[in-house]
Design a protein around this motif. Sequence first.
Motif, short mmCIF file in Angstrom:
data_model
loop_
_atom_site.label_atom_id
_atom_site.label_comp_id
_atom_site.label_asym_id
_atom_site.label_seq_id
_atom_site.Cartn_x
_atom_site.Cartn_y
_atom_site.Cartn_z
N SER A 5 5.38 -5.55 -7.64
CA SER A 5 4.46 -4.43 -7.46
C SER A 5 3.14 -4.91 -6.86
CB SER A 5 4.19 -3.75 -8.80
OG SER A 5 3.22 -2.72 -8.65
N ASP A 6 2.64 -4.15 -5.88
CA ASP A 6 1.29 -4.40 -5.38
C ASP A 6 0.29 -3.42 -5.97
OD1 ASP A 6 2.04 -2.10 -4.07
OD2 ASP A 6 1.84 -2.91 -2.04
N VAL A 7 0.76 -2.68 -6.97
CA VAL A 7 -0.07 -1.70 -7.69
C VAL A 7 -0.15 -2.15 -9.15
CG1 VAL A 7 -0.18 0.69 -8.51
CG2 VAL A 7 0.51 0.20 -6.15
N ALA A 8 -1.34 -2.07 -9.75
CA ALA A 8 -1.51 -2.54 -11.12
C ALA A 8 -0.89 -1.61 -12.15
CB ALA A 8 -3.00 -2.72 -11.43
N HIS A 9 -0.85 -0.31 -11.87
CA HIS A 9 -0.37 0.64 -12.87
C HIS A 9 0.14 1.89 -12.15
CE1 HIS A 9 -1.20 3.04 -16.84
NE2 HIS A 9 0.03 2.57 -16.78
N GLY A 10 1.38 2.23 -12.41
CA GLY A 10 1.91 3.43 -11.77
C GLY A 10 3.34 3.73 -12.19
N ASP A 62 13.40 -10.95 3.94
CA ASP A 62 13.44 -9.90 4.97
C ASP A 62 14.05 -8.61 4.40
OD1 ASP A 62 12.36 -11.66 6.75
OD2 ASP A 62 14.25 -12.10 7.78
N ALA A 63 15.09 -8.75 3.61
CA ALA A 63 15.73 -7.56 3.04
C ALA A 63 14.82 -6.87 2.04
CB ALA A 63 17.05 -7.95 2.38
N ALA A 64 14.05 -7.66 1.29
CA ALA A 64 13.14 -7.06 0.31
C ALA A 64 12.12 -6.15 0.99
CB ALA A 64 12.44 -8.15 -0.49
N GLU A 65 11.75 -6.50 2.21
CA GLU A 65 10.79 -5.68 2.94
C GLU A 65 11.38 -4.32 3.34
OE1 GLU A 65 9.38 -7.97 6.21
OE2 GLU A 65 8.32 -9.42 4.95
N ALA A 66 12.71 -4.22 3.31
CA ALA A 66 13.36 -2.95 3.67
C ALA A 66 13.54 -2.03 2.47
CB ALA A 66 14.72 -3.24 4.31
N ILE A 67 13.23 -2.52 1.28
CA ILE A 67 13.33 -1.66 0.09
C ILE A 67 12.18 -0.66 0.10
CG2 ILE A 67 13.28 -1.60 -2.44
CD1 ILE A 67 14.50 -4.40 -2.42
N VAL A 68 12.51 0.60 -0.11
CA VAL A 68 11.49 1.65 -0.14
C VAL A 68 11.09 1.89 -1.60
CG1 VAL A 68 10.95 4.05 0.38
CG2 VAL A 68 12.38 2.72 1.95
N VAL A 69 9.85 1.62 -1.92
CA VAL A 69 9.33 1.82 -3.28
C VAL A 69 8.23 2.86 -3.23
CG1 VAL A 69 8.20 0.77 -5.26
CG2 VAL A 69 9.90 -0.53 -3.97
N GLU A 70 8.37 3.90 -4.03
CA GLU A 70 7.33 4.93 -4.12
C GLU A 70 6.77 4.90 -5.54
OE1 GLU A 70 9.03 8.63 -2.96
OE2 GLU A 70 9.60 7.91 -0.96
N ILE A 71 5.44 4.78 -5.63
CA ILE A 71 4.77 4.66 -6.91
C ILE A 71 3.68 5.72 -7.01
CG2 ILE A 71 3.37 3.17 -8.38
CD1 ILE A 71 4.67 0.76 -7.04
N GLU A 72 3.71 6.45 -8.11
CA GLU A 72 2.62 7.38 -8.42
C GLU A 72 1.55 6.57 -9.14
OE1 GLU A 72 1.63 10.93 -11.61
OE2 GLU A 72 3.73 10.53 -11.09
N GLU A 73 0.49 6.24 -8.41
CA GLU A 73 -0.49 5.31 -8.96
C GLU A 73 -1.29 5.96 -10.10
OE1 GLU A 73 -3.73 2.00 -7.37
OE2 GLU A 73 -2.69 3.32 -5.95
N LEU A 74 -1.49 5.20 -11.17
CA LEU A 74 -2.25 5.63 -12.34
C LEU A 74 -3.51 4.79 -12.46
CD1 LEU A 74 0.75 5.83 -14.86
CD2 LEU A 74 -0.38 7.76 -13.71
N PRO A 75 -4.51 5.28 -13.19
CA PRO A 75 -5.72 4.46 -13.38
C PRO A 75 -5.37 3.13 -14.03
CG PRO A 75 -6.10 6.71 -14.12
CD PRO A 75 -4.64 6.61 -13.84
N ALA A 76 -5.94 2.07 -13.53
CA ALA A 76 -5.71 0.74 -14.10
C ALA A 76 -6.68 0.49 -15.24
CB ALA A 76 -5.87 -0.32 -13.03
N VAL A 77 -6.17 -0.11 -16.31
CA VAL A 77 -6.99 -0.46 -17.48
C VAL A 77 -7.24 -1.96 -17.41
CG1 VAL A 77 -7.13 -0.39 -19.99
CG2 VAL A 77 -5.83 1.35 -18.77
N ILE A 78 -8.47 -2.36 -17.12
CA ILE A 78 -8.79 -3.77 -16.90
C ILE A 78 -9.76 -4.29 -17.95
CG2 ILE A 78 -9.68 -5.46 -15.25
CD1 ILE A 78 -7.07 -4.04 -14.42
#
Length: 790
Positions: free
Chosen positions: A42-47, A125-141
């Motif tokens: 994940s390139d998103v902290a929370h979602g 290369d194949a991993a880059e073809a995976i489509v990931v959709e994330i509903e981003e949520l507020p991150a708790v840091i």
Amino acid sequence: MPKDGIGASTKRREDKRFLTGVGRYTDDINLRGQAYAYFLRSDVAHGRLTNVDISAAAEMEGVVKVFTAADFSAAGGLPCGWCVTDRHGNPMQEPKHPILAEGKVRHVGDPIAVVIADSPELARDAAEAIVVEIEELPAVINMKDAVKDGATKVHDDLTSNLCYDWGFVEDNREAVDKAIKEAAHVTTLELVNNRLIANPMEPRVAVGHYDRASDDYTLYTTSQNPHVIRLLMGAFVLGIPEHKLRVVAPDVGGGFGSKIFHYAEEAFVTYASKVVNRPVKWTSSRSEAFVSDAHGRDHVTKIELALDENHKFTAIRTDTYANMGAYLSTFAPSVPTWLHGVLMAGNYTTPLIYVNVKAVFTNTVPVDAYRGAGRPEATYQLERVIDKAARELGVDPAELRRKNFIQPDQFPYATPVAVEYDTGNYDATLDKALEMSDYAGFDARLAESKARGKLRGIGIAHYIEACGIAPSNLVGQLGARAGLYESATVRVNATGSISVMTGSHSHGQGHETTFAQVVADMIGIDASQIDIVHGDTSKTPMGMGTYGSRSLAVGGSAMVKATNKIIDKAKKIAAHLMEASDSDIELKDGQFTVAGTDKSVAWGDVTLAAYVPHNYPLESMEPGLEETAFYDPSNFTYPSGAYICEVEVDPETGEVEVLAFTAADDFGNVVNPMIVEGQVHGGLAQGIGQALLENCVYDENGQLVSGSYMDYAMPRAADVPMFAVDHSCVTPCTHNPLGVKGCGEAGAIGSPPAVVNAVIDALHRSGHKVGHIDMPVSPARVWAAMNGQG
């Protein structure tokens, strides 16, 4: 006695293969027909994961299979090895830690899917073809924000982000509050123990292999404790019987705690190898390690030290927020509690102590043990507040410490935080450090620096360690879900050479050298006759691995027990050969002799008789010479020491240079002085790195700002001085057969407060009344503090 026995600075035998490039690390292992795994993270902290479409990736050239969380519906989550009970008697909140993210991602780097392909490049290369959709949520840091009412929850199924609220010793709480209220003087300090990334030389690697013919699994992995990985992964994650699962940890290039834990990648490659019917290999990149390896430290603390009119410590109270990250790593809950709270007495006679720790879930990489694990955090709090108190009271910081030291005639000493120190002489180590550092001559060096326009300071820190966590029955009551013993099997061959199979694991400590020295010394043969076997669950008895400076104190003690069994049996054989009583047999320099006579028989003759029993007491014993022993310590060991750091500060830039560093340690008996010195050097470099350079930083969205060596500053040779190291102040441990205490973490424990104390001292001596600067004490932070912007 052998020239390479106990006390000899024998060169490390393992270094020959390392320096000549023939070491066998996990990434050197390549199995026939293996495939390669690439983790899409994940390139998103929370979602919330709303869509993971692998269809395009699955059809790409060279792709064997693509895995998502749905493939692991039958698998358990990664287990936590320690359950902490809070101050109200409730067990901690313990969320599931899935192999691949289920429904939500909770930190940058959380694995979502894995591609297995014929090459690492095809998998990526194949991993880059995976489509990931994330509903981003507020991150708790921020930890304090995370436990406020209404804060976004990292785990929806928990009541809050508070893992536990721990108090120790809870019965002391009211008395501590009263003592602080009535004290003649109270020093208060708020400080941060900065988050660190371990960064061992070798990144993590895992290779899984399933043998369809035998139904056996093998995992090759960069681990500090292969038996624990086998137990956790086999029993609690994948449901593989232990006798069908082999875990091998070959040469491992550093760990510092980060390779203790069971990671998702290990379970994945083991499981996937059966599914795809091929060995599966995963090798971490350095940038991947920043977001997948457990981080260390990350505490925010308020500490109060109460003193009476004679400057004697009367009470300590601490309130700490400890970051757990997004999930509970293997031993994470124990670090800010039982590895931290029980050390808050330090070297001092403080009668009342209360420690409160709030462990918090955040959208960050999980945090677990890092070199010292809890003890550096305790030492830093204590040694910084003592230094601040000395400055407020106008007394010498060395003398304030000395006034409050536990004295040699007070041992064994029961502290108010439930541990009992067996031996120590804290005045001796302080005196040695003061002498070695020329503390009395500091004013002349101060004047010389001033003449060059530089600020000079000197800082002292005294530490105590708790090594070899023990005993098992006690730690079990405290929440440990594993025993903390160690094991060894000693196998003597017919010609007298020896194989020692140990449950400990070496990842840089020099076990192949020091363990052989111990056995060689006991028998009186050359250490070259002894082979040390470790890191393979199919060859070694069940052991708990290496961490917490336990190798010699616990693993070595098991080895001594097994060797003593061997010697006892060999004496009986020797007595039979010489027609004497075994009670009259002595073993020295590889010769068995009958006391008071010139009768003798060589070690090799006795071992041959054990396996060729033509003249042998068969009616009373079995042939052969092989024994196993398990050792469960009755107490921690308690190394201690005094550290003195001298720095210069550039008033124009705030840059800090460490000019000199002195370390006087009491490690009990020392087996190999050269290896001990090297261990201290490494720890000091890491401690100086934390104090001045290293800092793991997240932004408000949970993105790791310091995600590479471009932004995370590791110490280099130019950042550290030539260290002055001494370990001549010896008070042997009283409860293990070697009298050893442990040395691997000491440098990283005592050095950060010594460095920060020195910087604060330099600023005060130049008229800058700065009370504290948080680590890392970077030029920007020093300059800001000097200019009233801190």
